[in-house]
Design an enzyme around this catalytic site. Structure first.
Site, PDB file in Angstrom:
ATOM      1  CG  ASP A  75      44.997  83.092   6.419  1.00 41.52           C
ATOM      2  OD1 ASP A  75      44.044  83.917   5.755  1.00 41.52           O
ATOM      3  OD2 ASP A  75      46.058  83.557   6.649  1.00 41.52           O
ATOM      4  CD  GLU A 140      45.838  89.634   6.926  1.00 45.80           C
ATOM      5  OE1 GLU A 140      46.151  90.700   6.881  1.00 45.80           O
ATOM      6  OE2 GLU A 140      45.537  88.749   7.900  1.00 45.80           O
TER       7      GLU A 140
HETATM    8 ZN   LIG Z   1      42.619  89.807   9.551  1.00 43.68          ZN
END
Ligand SMILES: [Zn+2]
Length: 397
Positions: A75, A140
């Site tokens: 992501d 994340e």
């Molecule tokens: Zn990162």
């Protein structure tokens, strides 16, 4: 051979608009690189009420030990002002020796290089004696609730065990080879609210100013220093991040004042004894408060926000020596072993196996025109490939 070229790998990944929480095709692109190399690939959906569903990926090559994990995320953060980009944020255009795109360095580039390194290792030596896995999250940069933690729990519940992990986040400030991260500081945040008595600014004896109280309390948090640093960590540091009174009237003493703080702490502390130290400082300052002579102690409450991040330091020599030896062999630079900077998903992985972090140069991460030098992709691939050989060599000793 498939996946052998990090530049092709990265351009395939950048073309997938995987802004958290969207998968955007990025995990499918990675799956297409790993499957032909012999990896068994699982796509793992994680859900939790009140947060977006997130797709994650776990891939393993081999069944025996030793077992090396590569961890990261596909992501990316939002592109920001798209018209400000010199090349489209999902274009993967190459200009002036650099590839442009959101995630180029944070951290699709790290994944592209690790996949290429594994492909080259297999090409030259066959599959390693042991296992390599990819633990890749799509969460994340977001709330990180449906990401690495849940994926680790899912894999561990299936019996997966790892001997070491490399996280491919960008760790180098200026040049590839500057810095390996071998630990991270902890992080703890809280909010203090001081309760006073509202009144007329001309009659302070009839009121009790919470501003005087909050100033004493926040000062006690900032001074004296919590410690002087340790062998592997810089000194712990507390910042008061906001002080809020929200009082518009100059002739009114308000009834309430609050302040928030965040402390980044080293291995002198655990979250528990650090909380106790903070409370002791606040109680002392509340009792003494020199800004309120002759008054009873400051009345305050304290709330701790979020789960703290725990400090950690990796001491696994086979892992650190394999990586730093690989960096030196390929770049000629002796990397600094560092624990600076913010937190990362390594803080979750450290509960399962020793973990270190090494990736690209981080200068343009999260910025408009995020980009990576094409030459760095080749160099990082060589470092990862050398690391893989060395680590499996060490582990076999
Ligand atoms: Zn990162």
């Amino acid at each position: 051979m498939t996946a052998i070229d990090p530049v092709a790998n990265l351009s395939a990944l950048i073309r997938c608009p995987s802004v958290t929480p969207a998968e955007g095709g990025a995990l499918t692109a990675l799956e297409a690189m790993l499957k032909p190399l012999g990896f068994t690939v699982d796509r793992v959906m994680a859900t939790e009420e009140g947060t977006p569903d997130i797709e994650n990926l776990y891939a393993r090559l081999g069944t025996g030990g030793p077992h090396l994990m590569f961890a990261g995320h596909t992501d990316v953060v939002p592109v920001g002002d798209e018209s400000a980009w010199t090349h489209g944020p999902f274009s993967a255009d190459i200009a002036g020796g650099e590839m442009y795109g959101r995630g180029a360095v944070d951290m699709k580039g790290g994944i592209a290089c690790f996949a290429a390194a594994v492909a080259r290792h297999i090409d030259k030596h066959g599959a390693p004696e042991g296992s390599i896995s990819f633990l890749i999250t799509g969460d994340e940069e977001g709330p990180a609730i449906n990401g690495t933690t849940k994926l680790l729990e899912w894999a561990a519940a299936r019996g997966e065990r790892w001997d070491a992990c490399l996280v491919g986040e960008p760790t180098n400030p200026d040049h590839l080879g500057d810095t390996i991260k071998i630990g991270r500081r902890g992080s703890l945040s809280g909010t203090i609210t001081v309760h006073g008595v509202q009144g007329h600014a001309a009659y302070p004896h009839l009121a009790d100013s919470p501003v005087r109280g909050i100033l004493s309390l926040t000062r006690a948090l900032m001074d004296p220093p919590f410690d002087g640093g340790t062998d592997n960590f810089q000194p712990s540091n507390l910042e008061v991040t906001t002080i809020d009174v929200a009082n518009k009237a100059v002739n009114v003493i308000p009834s309430k004042a609050s302040a928030s703080f965040n402390i980044r702490f080293n291995d002198t502390w655990e979250a528990d004894n650090l909380r106790a130290e903070i409370i002791a400082r606040l109680d002392r300052a509340a009792a003494e408060s020199p800004l309120r002579p002759g008054r009873p102690p400051v009345r305050y409450d304290l709330t701790w926000s979020e789960r703290p991040s725990h400090v950690f330091l990796t001491r696994n020599n086979a892992l650190i020596a394999s990586l730093s030896g690989a960096v030196e062999a390929v770049t000629g630079r002796e990397p600094k072993l560092s624990t600076t900077g913010g937190t990362s998903d390594a803080r979750f992985i450290k509960d399962y196996c020793p973990v270190v972090e090494f990736g690209l140069v981080g200068q343009t991460m999260h910025m408009v025109d995020e980009r990576v030098a094409v030459a760095d992709l080749e160099t990082l691939t060589q470092i990862y490939e050398t690391f893989i050989s060395r680590w499996f060599g060490h582990a076999a000793d």
